[in-house]
Design an enzyme around this catalytic site. Sequence first.
Site, PDB file in Angstrom:
ATOM      1  N   LYS A 116      31.394-100.138 116.644  1.00 45.04           N
ATOM      2  CA  LYS A 116      30.308-100.859 116.676  1.00 45.04           C
ATOM      3  C   LYS A 116      30.322-102.328 116.652  1.00 45.04           C
ATOM      4  CE  LYS A 116      29.778 -97.042 115.242  1.00 45.04           C
ATOM      5  NZ  LYS A 116      28.577 -95.909 116.183  1.00 45.04           N
ATOM      6  N   GLU A 200      26.198-107.391 108.981  1.00 40.70           N
ATOM      7  CA  GLU A 200      24.601-107.714 109.430  1.00 40.70           C
ATOM      8  C   GLU A 200      24.203-108.417 108.310  1.00 40.70           C
ATOM      9  OE1 GLU A 200      23.357-104.026 111.192  1.00 40.70           O
ATOM     10  OE2 GLU A 200      24.536-104.105 112.656  1.00 40.70           O
ATOM     11  N   HIS A 235      22.160 -90.573 103.728  1.00 43.95           N
ATOM     12  CA  HIS A 235      22.119 -90.541 105.045  1.00 43.95           C
ATOM     13  C   HIS A 235      21.962 -89.198 105.653  1.00 43.95           C
ATOM     14  CE1 HIS A 235      22.843 -95.008 104.613  1.00 43.95           C
ATOM     15  NE2 HIS A 235      23.466 -94.662 103.271  1.00 43.95           N
ATOM     16  N   ARG A 292      26.246 -88.319 122.478  1.00 38.45           N
ATOM     17  CA  ARG A 292      25.916 -86.885 122.264  1.00 38.45           C
ATOM     18  C   ARG A 292      24.455 -86.310 122.081  1.00 38.45           C
ATOM     19  NH1 ARG A 292      25.900 -88.816 116.713  1.00 38.45           N
ATOM     20  NH2 ARG A 292      24.214 -88.173 115.565  1.00 38.45           N
TER      21      ARG A 292
HETATM   22  C1  MV4 Z   1      21.102-101.497 107.283  1.00 39.89           C
HETATM   23  C2  MV4 Z   1      20.406-101.073 107.223  1.00 39.89           C
HETATM   24  C3  MV4 Z   1      20.278-102.227 106.788  1.00 39.89           C
HETATM   25  N1  MV4 Z   1      20.269-103.478 107.613  1.00 39.89           N
HETATM   26  N2  MV4 Z   1      21.230-102.847 108.298  1.00 39.89           N
HETATM   27  C4  MV4 Z   1      23.332 -96.595 107.417  1.00 39.89           C
HETATM   28  C5  MV4 Z   1      23.716 -95.812 107.778  1.00 39.89           C
HETATM   29  C6  MV4 Z   1      23.909 -96.444 109.109  1.00 39.89           C
HETATM   30  N3  MV4 Z   1      24.157 -96.142 110.566  1.00 39.89           N
HETATM   31  C7  MV4 Z   1      23.515 -97.766 108.782  1.00 39.89           C
HETATM   32  N4  MV4 Z   1      22.723 -98.269 107.717  1.00 39.89           N
HETATM   33  C8  MV4 Z   1      21.259 -98.410 107.732  1.00 39.89           C
HETATM   34  N5  MV4 Z   1      21.990-100.156 108.121  1.00 39.89           N
HETATM   35  C9  MV4 Z   1      21.217-103.618 107.927  1.00 39.89           C
HETATM   36  N6  MV4 Z   1      21.696-104.460 108.299  1.00 39.89           N
HETATM   37  C10 MV4 Z   1      19.756-100.101 106.692  1.00 39.89           C
HETATM   38  C11 MV4 Z   1      20.538 -99.306 106.736  1.00 39.89           C
HETATM   39  C12 MV4 Z   1      19.977 -97.203 105.516  1.00 39.89           C
HETATM   40  C13 MV4 Z   1      19.704 -96.864 107.422  1.00 39.89           C
HETATM   41  C14 MV4 Z   1      19.653 -97.256 108.382  1.00 39.89           C
HETATM   42  C15 MV4 Z   1      19.283 -95.508 108.990  1.00 39.89           C
HETATM   43  C16 MV4 Z   1      18.274 -94.589 108.459  1.00 39.89           C
HETATM   44  C17 MV4 Z   1      18.935 -94.382 107.034  1.00 39.89           C
HETATM   45  C18 MV4 Z   1      19.483 -95.927 106.070  1.00 39.89           C
HETATM   46  C19 MV4 Z   1      19.145 -95.351 104.439  1.00 39.89           C
HETATM   47  C20 MV4 Z   1      19.548 -96.677 103.889  1.00 39.89           C
HETATM   48  C21 MV4 Z   1      20.403 -97.380 104.928  1.00 39.89           C
END
Ligand code: MV4
Length: 513
Positions: A116, A200, A235, A292
Amino acid sequence: MFKRILVANRGEIAVRITRACRELDIETVAVYSEADRESLHVKYADYAYPIGPAPSAQSYLAIDRIIEVAKKSGADAIHPGYGFLAENSKFAQRCQEDGIVFIGPSPQVIDQMGDKVKARQIMKSAGVPVVPGSEGVLGSELEVLKVAELVGYPFMLKAVAGGGGKGLRLVRSSREVSSAYRAVRSEAASSFGDPRLYVEKYIEKPRHVEIQILADKYGRVIHLYDRECSIQRRHQKIIEESPAPGMDDRTRRRIGRIAIQGARAVGYVGAGTLEFLLDQEKNFYFLEMNTRLQVEHAITERVVGIDLVKAQIEVALGGYLPWRQRHITQTGHAIECRIYAEDAEHDFMPYPGKIEGLRLPEGLGVRNDCGVYEGAEVPIYYDPMIAKLIVWGENRVEAILRMRRALREYQVRGIKTNISFHQWILRHPRFMAGNFSTGFIDEEYHSMSKAELYPHKEIALASAAIAAIHREHEHTLGLLAKGAAEPSKWREQGKRSSLRAVQTFPGRGWRRS
Ligand code: MV4
């Protein structure tokens, strides 16, 4: 053209890929674990080979076994689907070494996007906005604290090898750094075998919006617009739609162009997805790239009119993408509901078992990508998603109403599913208004007390008692002629009746907040 493709997957996606192959007159080879001997994907394929015991580590993840079957069966190519080996660069590498085409990007691209921090760096240099955060990997608690001073609180501590929901923590103040650091580090080490971390800035109440892209081997890259995937729980995505309701056309064009820039920067080939967070001011930030085909690809297919699996196969063969960006348009609105074998009333625990009855919705604008059949067993070993229901409407309102109608027709007996949970979401005023973020389920569902959620438990008990009394009377009066008074086997979900309260999903419903 390929003569024969091995589908290294199971369930609905294996069926989906097999269908595309058949349309292209390509033979298909299924692989199956001991738990999937009688599964639908095996019945769909032209050939089928056992690959090992039920646990996926010994079957659907067993690279050697799958390569062996590919060779033995004379397959020219392998489609990995999603999950399992789809983003495993070692598998893509093995295919290459053994002269089998891996339907997906190169092992190098898979590796770069799997890291990442590397992905952030590549995207940033390509002019793709990334979430403000650390430049590289952070090697100690002290480094995290230093970066935190620049980035500010709250921030997210994430695993370099992360993705999905594992290996991340929200840190609200400097006091939380120490425990978060240790927690994410050990989780990352045990889950991914890679303890490296980065930081982040935390984006408050973001939407999860992603862009589908397609690229050929000759540098042509197009995007197939956006999908909104914010309706998820722990998630795990539940509902996706396209176009994303929270995006205006200006933002849509910008994010599409930027996704193409990002895909070009990594030299992407095939179908891929760039995930973004969209904040409340409509700023968007690159999150990660999925190398994918995704579960939710079907809503893009419906709105854009392109068969993504066939496109993947064409590109893998060295074909040119036949589309120009200006010819790609979104028509109407598509929604996908993921159907899970799970028990919403018991913390969404997987609910495997035998499917005693199954009737799928039909009619205008309805697509079923279903991985099971009546009489099939849903094994406990794999993801509980058994099917996807995709509907299309001329606009979002029609799509929502059509989805509600289709869910009402959806009949599954023998196992529990999340169908009534979908009905609850599709009736929620915030969902209907398109006014939601990734926190929607937590805010609207998990914040409710058990008593608020399940008042119908009481009603169910009372109804059952009343029904029993009725039956007794009918018996004494000789009214219950065999069969005549039996309830219909295929009662519509949520049909208006005395049992309505039991059949529809509980929730806040129309109450205004
Ligand atoms: C984040 C975020 C807020 N700010 N990054 C959760 C799974 C991972 N792939 C990335 N995720 C998140 N990253 C920052 N800087 C909030 C989430 C997140 C989220 C992102 C996408 C879909 C659902 C989510 C549910 C909770 C938190």
